[in-house]
Design an enzyme around this catalytic site. Sequence first.
Site, PDB file in Angstrom:
ATOM      1  N   GLY A   1       8.619 -49.819 -11.970  1.00  0.00           N
ATOM      2  CA  GLY A   1       8.830 -51.091 -12.656  1.00  0.00           C
ATOM      3  C   GLY A   1       7.659 -52.018 -12.412  1.00  0.00           C
ATOM      4  O   GLY A   1       6.541 -51.567 -12.133  1.00  0.00           O
ATOM      5  N   SER A   2       7.935 -53.307 -12.459  1.00  0.00           N
ATOM      6  CA  SER A   2       6.863 -54.292 -12.336  1.00  0.00           C
ATOM      7  C   SER A   2       6.351 -54.392 -10.899  1.00  0.00           C
ATOM      8  O   SER A   2       7.051 -54.036  -9.939  1.00  0.00           O
ATOM      9  CB  SER A   2       7.406 -55.654 -12.765  1.00  0.00           C
ATOM     10  OG  SER A   2       8.521 -55.981 -11.963  1.00  0.00           O
TER      11      SER A   2
ATOM     12  N   CYS B   1       3.426 -48.136 -19.196  1.00  0.00           N
ATOM     13  CA  CYS B   1       2.675 -48.558 -18.004  1.00  0.00           C
ATOM     14  C   CYS B   1       1.208 -48.210 -18.172  1.00  0.00           C
ATOM     15  O   CYS B   1       0.335 -48.853 -17.609  1.00  0.00           O
ATOM     16  CB  CYS B   1       3.249 -47.904 -16.757  1.00  0.00           C
ATOM     17  SG  CYS B   1       3.431 -46.138 -16.905  1.00  0.00           S
TER      18      CYS B   1
ATOM     19  N   GLU C   1       5.826 -46.957  -8.298  1.00  0.00           N
ATOM     20  CA  GLU C   1       5.120 -46.731  -9.577  1.00  0.00           C
ATOM     21  C   GLU C   1       5.194 -48.036 -10.346  1.00  0.00           C
ATOM     22  O   GLU C   1       6.164 -48.304 -11.056  1.00  0.00           O
ATOM     23  CB  GLU C   1       5.821 -45.611 -10.361  1.00  0.00           C
ATOM     24  CG  GLU C   1       5.798 -44.264  -9.691  1.00  0.00           C
ATOM     25  CD  GLU C   1       4.429 -43.608  -9.709  1.00  0.00           C
ATOM     26  OE1 GLU C   1       3.522 -44.118 -10.402  1.00  0.00           O
ATOM     27  OE2 GLU C   1       4.263 -42.594  -9.019  1.00  0.00           O
TER      28      GLU C   1
HETATM   29  P1  NAD Z   1      11.350 -54.429 -13.822  1.00  0.00           P
HETATM   30  O1  NAD Z   1      10.513 -54.513 -12.596  1.00  0.00           O
HETATM   31  O2  NAD Z   1      11.856 -55.669 -14.423  1.00  0.00           O
HETATM   32  O3  NAD Z   1      12.641 -53.501 -13.530  1.00  0.00           O
HETATM   33  C1  NAD Z   1      12.492 -52.163 -13.107  1.00  0.00           C
HETATM   34  C2  NAD Z   1      13.739 -51.748 -12.338  1.00  0.00           C
HETATM   35  O4  NAD Z   1      13.769 -52.429 -11.083  1.00  0.00           O
HETATM   36  C3  NAD Z   1      15.059 -52.101 -13.035  1.00  0.00           C
HETATM   37  O5  NAD Z   1      15.961 -51.030 -12.855  1.00  0.00           O
HETATM   38  C4  NAD Z   1      15.516 -53.341 -12.276  1.00  0.00           C
HETATM   39  O6  NAD Z   1      16.899 -53.553 -12.314  1.00  0.00           O
HETATM   40  C5  NAD Z   1      15.045 -53.008 -10.873  1.00  0.00           C
HETATM   41  N1  NAD Z   1      14.874 -54.172  -9.990  1.00  0.00           N
HETATM   42  C6  NAD Z   1      14.395 -55.386 -10.310  1.00  0.00           C
HETATM   43  N2  NAD Z   1      14.354 -56.172  -9.221  1.00  0.00           N
HETATM   44  C7  NAD Z   1      14.825 -55.440  -8.186  1.00  0.00           C
HETATM   45  C8  NAD Z   1      15.032 -55.687  -6.795  1.00  0.00           C
HETATM   46  N3  NAD Z   1      14.745 -56.882  -6.250  1.00  0.00           N
HETATM   47  N4  NAD Z   1      15.512 -54.704  -6.028  1.00  0.00           N
HETATM   48  C9  NAD Z   1      15.774 -53.477  -6.561  1.00  0.00           C
HETATM   49  N5  NAD Z   1      15.624 -53.191  -7.868  1.00  0.00           N
HETATM   50  C10 NAD Z   1      15.149 -54.153  -8.673  1.00  0.00           C
HETATM   51  O7  NAD Z   1      10.470 -53.595 -14.891  1.00  0.00           O
HETATM   52  P2  NAD Z   1      10.754 -53.316 -16.440  1.00  0.00           P
HETATM   53  O8  NAD Z   1      10.532 -54.557 -17.224  1.00  0.00           O
HETATM   54  O9  NAD Z   1      12.024 -52.563 -16.603  1.00  0.00           O
HETATM   55  O10 NAD Z   1       9.584 -52.261 -16.771  1.00  0.00           O
HETATM   56  C11 NAD Z   1       8.279 -52.615 -17.096  1.00  0.00           C
HETATM   57  C12 NAD Z   1       7.373 -52.500 -15.891  1.00  0.00           C
HETATM   58  O11 NAD Z   1       7.457 -51.192 -15.332  1.00  0.00           O
HETATM   59  C13 NAD Z   1       5.914 -52.683 -16.238  1.00  0.00           C
HETATM   60  O12 NAD Z   1       5.299 -53.450 -15.239  1.00  0.00           O
HETATM   61  C14 NAD Z   1       5.367 -51.263 -16.248  1.00  0.00           C
HETATM   62  O13 NAD Z   1       3.982 -51.166 -16.033  1.00  0.00           O
HETATM   63  C15 NAD Z   1       6.150 -50.654 -15.141  1.00  0.00           C
HETATM   64  N6  NAD Z   1       6.197 -49.198 -15.233  1.00  0.00           N
HETATM   65  C16 NAD Z   1       5.421 -48.481 -14.356  1.00  0.00           C
HETATM   66  C17 NAD Z   1       5.384 -47.091 -14.438  1.00  0.00           C
HETATM   67  C18 NAD Z   1       4.511 -46.288 -13.511  1.00  0.00           C
HETATM   68  O14 NAD Z   1       4.726 -45.095 -13.417  1.00  0.00           O
HETATM   69  N7  NAD Z   1       3.549 -46.877 -12.830  1.00  0.00           N
HETATM   70  C19 NAD Z   1       6.167 -46.430 -15.393  1.00  0.00           C
HETATM   71  C20 NAD Z   1       6.969 -47.192 -16.249  1.00  0.00           C
HETATM   72  C21 NAD Z   1       6.967 -48.579 -16.154  1.00  0.00           C
END
Ligand code: NAD
Length: 514
Positions: free
Chosen positions: A245-246, A301, A267
């Site tokens: 995620g982010s 990503c 990631e």
């Molecule tokens: P996000 O960070 O908002 O959410 C990702 C996940 O994390 C969700 O399931 C969310 O519920 C969970 N989450 C959020 N806060 C949390 C916490 N405090 N504790 C535990 N879990 C928590 O990201 P998004 O908007 O769903 O996805 C987009 C982001 O993901 C972009 O930054 C993108 O670059 C990244 N991404 C990275 C990869 C990689 O392999 N590097 C792959 C796909 C997406």
Amino acid sequence: MATKDIRKAQQPVTEEVAHVLRTLGVPDSSWRNGTRPVRSPITGEVVAHVAEASARDVAHAVDRSIAAFEAWRTVPAPRRGELVRLLGEELRAHKAELGRLVTLEAGKIVSEGLGEVQEMIDICDFAVGLSRQLYGLTIASERPGHRMMESWHPVGPVGIITAFNFPVAVWSWNAALALVCGDSVLWKPSEKTPLTALAVQALFERAAVAFGGAPEGLSQLLVGGAEVGAALTDDTRVPVISATGSTRMGRIVGERVARRFGRSILELGGNNAAIVCPSADLDLALRGIAFAAMGTAGQRCTTLRRLIVNEGVYETLIPRLARAYGSVGIGDPREAGTLIGPLIDAAAYEGMQKALAEARAAGARIHGGERVLAAEWPDAYYVRPALVEIDSQIDIVKHETFAPILYVLRCAGLPEAIKLHNAVPQGLSSSIFTNDLREAETFLSAEGSDCGIANVNIGPSGAEIGGAFGGEKETGGGRESGSDAWKAYMRRATNTINYSRALPLAQGVSFDID
Ligand code: NAD
């Protein structure tokens, strides 16, 4: 800028979601009467209400996961591979429906929805082979009559937190490996895409029935928001947390897991660039750039976010690219000819507009970026992809805006291009377009790209599962998928076996007792 082809939805979304979920065997009880609404980004309408897990549900799921792990770790790895093979068969049989659900829930165009399921099938195949190749080393011992070796053992329940933009593939990169490694898995999908997760869970359960004898709770789903992810993150009984995620999320999760001495596979966000050199094949570069920057509506990503163009080819390439930006099909991702579907939600749209306003204020020349189809679907967010010509790498360019914005920067030569390339906090994916061997090799060398993925004559997005996937710096350092990424899902034991009658100590230490 004229847009050639804006396409409108033909079919109601809610009915189609219900039909696909039923075809995939997802029980109505899990998506009809819950508390959390789920929207399709295609029209912005609410298509389901899913049930959410509580903190107590998480603790109970971990109890079950531990029991499942204790049984599963004793199953021989090639037999564990058989379960993953059967999962791959389910995915093959339901590729069309699951791919469609990815389109309906995440807004990906049809071929990308199907491609995501293909990626799941590919990693299952990879993991089946891996189940017979969990090799350790044999190491020369300095002591006579001794042998040293490494053994790899299952590590325990693996928590998998995933992002909305690869709603199912990222789970499979982790789960297929973890399962053959002998671990149980707990999946916290994005709250924006729980329906595809429910469908995958239903397919997993079918595979488990066909397998016969898989422990209860081997793979579990925990639907909910950040608080569910946090409960999983803090559970000391879950030794590995793989979080995608982010960077904002990764900073929180990484710290919390580290505080309890857990292992995290992070990631996170990317800010991927491509360098175009004077010798580049510009036709090929144009196609590579277009897919990497505009594909998935800029929500990968690995999306190309910065284009660093040598001044010798700038005036040839950029007008052509601007034309491609102006003629791309935007609209309902289910329609043939659409290349750009919707943004995931209003927040994504607002983030995009904010970034464009900052760039504009800094004097950038912006092509596109405006909202389209707002009259037809006021709750859906379709945008023209934005091409932003900018003189320097200001703060906003160094930030990942998860939308189709491509910043274009001019450079004088390769050293300057590499300097610009590496001058951002993220380090996921990168590429160079050149026909000059020296430039290509320099980019791939220790003084070149600082990213986890570095490509030549293809864009930064669209990785294959065979390689290790992940990035450096604020991207988090984790590796998933191919190569030896499996090692993160196991614990390593170094074993020394004495088959002599003597007891020599290492480093010549003597400790003789009478
Ligand atoms: P996000 O960070 O908002 O959410 C990702 C996940 O994390 C969700 O399931 C969310 O519920 C969970 N989450 C959020 N806060 C949390 C916490 N405090 N504790 C535990 N879990 C928590 O990201 P998004 O908007 O769903 O996805 C987009 C982001 O993901 C972009 O930054 C993108 O670059 C990244 N991404 C990275 C990869 C990689 O392999 N590097 C792959 C796909 C997406």
